[in-house]
Design a protein around this motif. Structure first.
Motif, PDB file in Angstrom:
ATOM      1  N   LEU A  45       0.828  -1.204   0.000  1.00 37.60           N
ATOM      2  CA  LEU A  45       0.000   0.000   0.000  1.00 37.60           C
ATOM      3  C   LEU A  45       0.863   1.256   0.000  1.00 37.60           C
ATOM      4  N   THR A  46       1.988   1.204   0.691  1.00 34.62           N
ATOM      5  CA  THR A  46       2.880   2.360   0.725  1.00 34.62           C
ATOM      6  C   THR A  46       3.372   2.700  -0.676  1.00 34.62           C
ATOM      7  N   GLU A  47       3.739   1.698  -1.458  1.00 36.39           N
ATOM      8  CA  GLU A  47       4.158   1.922  -2.843  1.00 36.39           C
ATOM      9  C   GLU A  47       3.013   2.488  -3.679  1.00 36.39           C
ATOM     10  N   ALA A  48       1.796   2.035  -3.412  1.00 42.59           N
ATOM     11  CA  ALA A  48       0.645   2.470  -4.200  1.00 42.59           C
ATOM     12  C   ALA A  48       0.379   3.963  -4.069  1.00 42.59           C
ATOM     13  N   MET A  49       0.810   4.565  -2.950  1.00 46.16           N
ATOM     14  CA  MET A  49       0.606   6.007  -2.776  1.00 46.16           C
ATOM     15  C   MET A  49       1.269   6.808  -3.898  1.00 46.16           C
ATOM     16  N   GLU A  50       2.357   6.261  -4.446  1.00 42.69           N
ATOM     17  CA  GLU A  50       3.074   6.963  -5.506  1.00 42.69           C
ATOM     18  C   GLU A  50       2.296   6.981  -6.818  1.00 42.69           C
ATOM     19  N   GLY A  51       1.315   6.112  -6.941  1.00 42.88           N
ATOM     20  CA  GLY A  51       0.523   6.040  -8.166  1.00 42.88           C
ATOM     21  C   GLY A  51      -0.761   6.835  -8.114  1.00 42.88           C
ATOM     22  N   ILE A  52      -0.954   7.611  -7.053  1.00 45.56           N
ATOM     23  CA  ILE A  52      -2.177   8.402  -6.910  1.00 45.56           C
ATOM     24  C   ILE A  52      -1.824   9.880  -6.968  1.00 45.56           C
ATOM     25  N   ARG A  53      -2.437  10.578  -7.876  1.00 50.58           N
ATOM     26  CA  ARG A  53      -2.121  11.987  -8.069  1.00 50.58           C
ATOM     27  C   ARG A  53      -2.669  12.819  -6.908  1.00 50.58           C
ATOM     28  N   ALA A  54      -1.945  13.863  -6.550  1.00 52.23           N
ATOM     29  CA  ALA A  54      -2.364  14.727  -5.434  1.00 52.23           C
ATOM     30  C   ALA A  54      -3.610  15.528  -5.800  1.00 52.23           C
ATOM     31  N   PHE A  55      -4.519  15.658  -4.837  1.00 50.70           N
ATOM     32  CA  PHE A  55      -5.702  16.528  -4.940  1.00 50.70           C
ATOM     33  C   PHE A  55      -6.473  16.305  -6.246  1.00 50.70           C
ATOM     34  N   MET A  56      -6.855  15.056  -6.484  1.00 54.73           N
ATOM     35  CA  MET A  56      -7.537  14.715  -7.732  1.00 54.73           C
ATOM     36  C   MET A  56      -8.976  15.215  -7.734  1.00 54.73           C
ATOM     37  N   ASP A  57      -9.502  15.495  -8.936  1.00 55.04           N
ATOM     38  CA  ASP A  57     -10.904  15.855  -9.071  1.00 55.04           C
ATOM     39  C   ASP A  57     -11.710  14.685  -9.628  1.00 55.04           C
ATOM     40  N   TYR A  58     -11.103  13.480  -9.630  1.00 49.98           N
ATOM     41  CA  TYR A  58     -11.801  12.269 -10.052  1.00 49.98           C
ATOM     42  C   TYR A  58     -11.522  11.186  -9.009  1.00 49.98           C
ATOM     43  N   LYS A  59     -12.351  10.152  -8.994  1.00 50.70           N
ATOM     44  CA  LYS A  59     -12.203   9.098  -7.982  1.00 50.70           C
ATOM     45  C   LYS A  59     -11.192   8.051  -8.446  1.00 50.70           C
ATOM     46  N   VAL A  60     -10.346   7.636  -7.538  1.00 55.15           N
ATOM     47  CA  VAL A  60      -9.413   6.542  -7.780  1.00 55.15           C
ATOM     48  C   VAL A  60      -9.800   5.368  -6.895  1.00 55.15           C
ATOM     49  N   THR A  61      -9.817   4.177  -7.477  1.00 56.71           N
ATOM     50  CA  THR A  61     -10.119   2.964  -6.730  1.00 56.71           C
ATOM     51  C   THR A  61      -8.863   2.129  -6.592  1.00 56.71           C
ATOM     52  N   VAL A  62      -8.526   1.787  -5.353  1.00 57.91           N
ATOM     53  CA  VAL A  62      -7.374   0.930  -5.077  1.00 57.91           C
ATOM     54  C   VAL A  62      -7.912  -0.429  -4.643  1.00 57.91           C
ATOM     55  N   LEU A  63      -7.737  -1.434  -5.492  1.00 59.23           N
ATOM     56  CA  LEU A  63      -8.191  -2.793  -5.186  1.00 59.23           C
ATOM     57  C   LEU A  63      -7.061  -3.528  -4.487  1.00 59.23           C
ATOM     58  N   VAL A  64      -7.322  -3.984  -3.270  1.00 60.78           N
ATOM     59  CA  VAL A  64      -6.285  -4.643  -2.468  1.00 60.78           C
ATOM     60  C   VAL A  64      -6.596  -6.138  -2.417  1.00 60.78           C
ATOM     61  N   LYS A  65      -5.741  -6.925  -3.020  1.00 57.57           N
ATOM     62  CA  LYS A  65      -5.947  -8.367  -3.073  1.00 57.57           C
ATOM     63  C   LYS A  65      -5.677  -9.011  -1.712  1.00 57.57           C
ATOM     64  N   ASN A  66      -6.225 -10.212  -1.525  1.00 57.59           N
ATOM     65  CA  ASN A  66      -6.009 -10.951  -0.283  1.00 57.59           C
ATOM     66  C   ASN A  66      -4.519 -11.083   0.008  1.00 57.59           C
ATOM     67  N   GLY A  67      -4.189 -10.967   1.276  1.00 59.38           N
ATOM     68  CA  GLY A  67      -2.802 -11.104   1.693  1.00 59.38           C
ATOM     69  C   GLY A  67      -2.585 -10.385   3.012  1.00 59.38           C
ATOM     70  N   VAL A  68      -1.436 -10.633   3.610  1.00 61.00           N
ATOM     71  CA  VAL A  68      -1.052  -9.952   4.846  1.00 61.00           C
ATOM     72  C   VAL A  68      -0.025  -8.892   4.482  1.00 61.00           C
ATOM     73  N   TYR A  69      -0.397  -7.632   4.694  1.00 59.45           N
ATOM     74  CA  TYR A  69       0.464  -6.505   4.367  1.00 59.45           C
ATOM     75  C   TYR A  69       1.048  -5.973   5.667  1.00 59.45           C
ATOM     76  N   LYS A  70       2.251  -6.429   5.994  1.00 62.35           N
ATOM     77  CA  LYS A  70       2.887  -5.952   7.231  1.00 62.35           C
ATOM     78  C   LYS A  70       3.634  -4.669   6.901  1.00 62.35           C
ATOM     79  N   GLU A  71       2.983  -3.565   7.155  1.00 64.92           N
ATOM     80  CA  GLU A  71       3.574  -2.268   6.866  1.00 64.92           C
ATOM     81  C   GLU A  71       2.864  -1.199   7.695  1.00 64.92           C
ATOM     82  N   LYS A  72       3.591  -0.151   7.939  1.00 64.33           N
ATOM     83  CA  LYS A  72       3.074   0.998   8.680  1.00 64.33           C
ATOM     84  C   LYS A  72       2.696   2.029   7.616  1.00 64.33           C
ATOM     85  N   VAL A  73       1.399   2.209   7.400  1.00 63.21           N
ATOM     86  CA  VAL A  73       0.921   2.952   6.236  1.00 63.21           C
ATOM     87  C   VAL A  73       0.462   4.351   6.645  1.00 63.21           C
ATOM     88  N   VAL A  74       0.900   5.350   5.882  1.00 63.86           N
ATOM     89  CA  VAL A  74       0.425   6.721   6.052  1.00 63.86           C
ATOM     90  C   VAL A  74      -0.228   7.164   4.747  1.00 63.86           C
TER      91      VAL A  74
END
Length: 325
Positions: A45-74
């Motif tokens: 998820l942390t890497e995915a933040m780089e693929g989302i444009r700042a202050f968008m005027d359209y909706k972005v959907t992030v589909l997260v597949k099954n799995g254990v994501y051991k990360e501290k996410v901001v």
């Protein structure tokens, strides 16, 4: 420079600009897939933040597949208008294990997921802090406004969910939240609608710190309060700050809820200011005969302002659209 050469240079520059624009358009997708096995756009998820444009005027959907994501996410403050959707709530798990007594970390740095952005929806996700019971350990820390959580699980012990910013508005629908002490706490306005609230130890469910000038703090509507075996002395809440506001409406309270219902956090002065109330409670823990005298049983007229999410949140400010369809 001759006219023909100027025209050629202009044409080349135009082509380069078009190519640059096309590259930018291809970079910013409106659907992103996160998968631990590498079959998606990103593995974390942390890497995915780089693929989302700042202050968008359209909706972005992030589909997260099954799995254990051991990360501290901001999720940073520039992130807006995003849906994070897990594949399966019990199999899509974001987890970490910080607690307050690791290197004197303190409560507010222990989060697994910290949401600084606004207008974000989360569905079908488990957010967990699986630290040992050695101190406060936050799973979800929110600072953004207009945050919606649908069919999510929040797992932890002390301080599981921290709603951390004044005058921000949160909506939890069909969620499961567990913990030991003060496991829903903070100053935000939050509606918990048809949720299961599970106590893992004799202690306190809520510790609101609602500011004096904010009318609505925590509202639990049509929720079910349950407990682990052997847990038999749990209070609905205690005031982390003097004007704590917490209301239970139409909730089923298990027998683990103390007859007194509420605690003053060892300070009788809090009884003059805390705003605690119930309406239509059911279950073995619902009897109001022995409730503390400084808590309130609401009338039909008084409960009307909590009847639907839209009117409730407009009490605080103008949140006209709720993403709970």
């Amino acid at each position: 420079m001759k006219t023909g050469m100027k025209t050629l240079c202009s044409f080349v520059i135009a082509l380069l600009c078009c190519a640059s624009s096309l590259s930018a358009a291809q970079q910013w997708k409106d659907t992103i897939v996160v998968s631990r096995d590498g079959t998606g756009d990103y593995r974390t998820l942390t890497e995915a933040m780089e693929g989302i444009r700042a202050f968008m005027d359209y909706k972005v959907t992030v589909l997260v597949k099954n799995g254990v994501y051991k990360e501290k996410v901001v999720l940073p403050s520039w992130l807006e208008n995003v849906d994070f959707i897990g594949e399966d709530v019990e199999k899509t798990i974001i987890t970490y294990d910080d607690h307050a007594n690791i290197n004197k970390m303190g409560t507010f740095r222990t989060y697994t997921l910290k949401v600084e952005g606004s207008s974000i929806t989360f569905r079908n996700l488990t957010i967990e802090n699986n630290a040992a019971r050695l101190g406060q350990a936050v799973a979800l820390h929110t600072e953004g406004d207009r945050l919606v959580f649908i069919n999510c699980r929040f797992l932890g012990n002390q301080d599981t969910v921290y709603t951390g910013a004044k005058a921000t508005r949160l909506y939890f629908l069909n969620c499961y939240i567990e913990g030991t002490t003060d496991f829903i706490f903070g100053p935000s306005t939050a509606l918990f609608d048809t949720c299961i609230i599970h106590s893992k130890a004799n202690s306190y469910v809520t510790a609101a710190s609602t500011p004096k000038d904010v009318e609505v703090g925590y509202v639990f509507k049509n929720c079910k309060l349950t407990a682990a075996p052997g847990v038999d002395k749990v209070y609905l809440g205690r005031p982390w700050r003097p004007y704590a506001a917490t209301v239970f409406i139409g909730c089923e309270l298990g027998k683990h809820i103390c007859p007194a219902g509420w605690d003053n956090w060892r300070n009788p002065e809090n009884e003059k200011t805390a705003r605690y109330a119930e309406y239509g409670s059911t279950g073995e823990g619902a009897g109001n005969a022995n409730r503390v005298k400084w808590a309130k049983q609401l009338s039909k007229e008084e409960v009307a302002k909590y009847e639907n999410p839209d009117s409730l949140f407009r009490i605080c400010s103008d949140w006209k659209e709720m993403s709970h369809d």
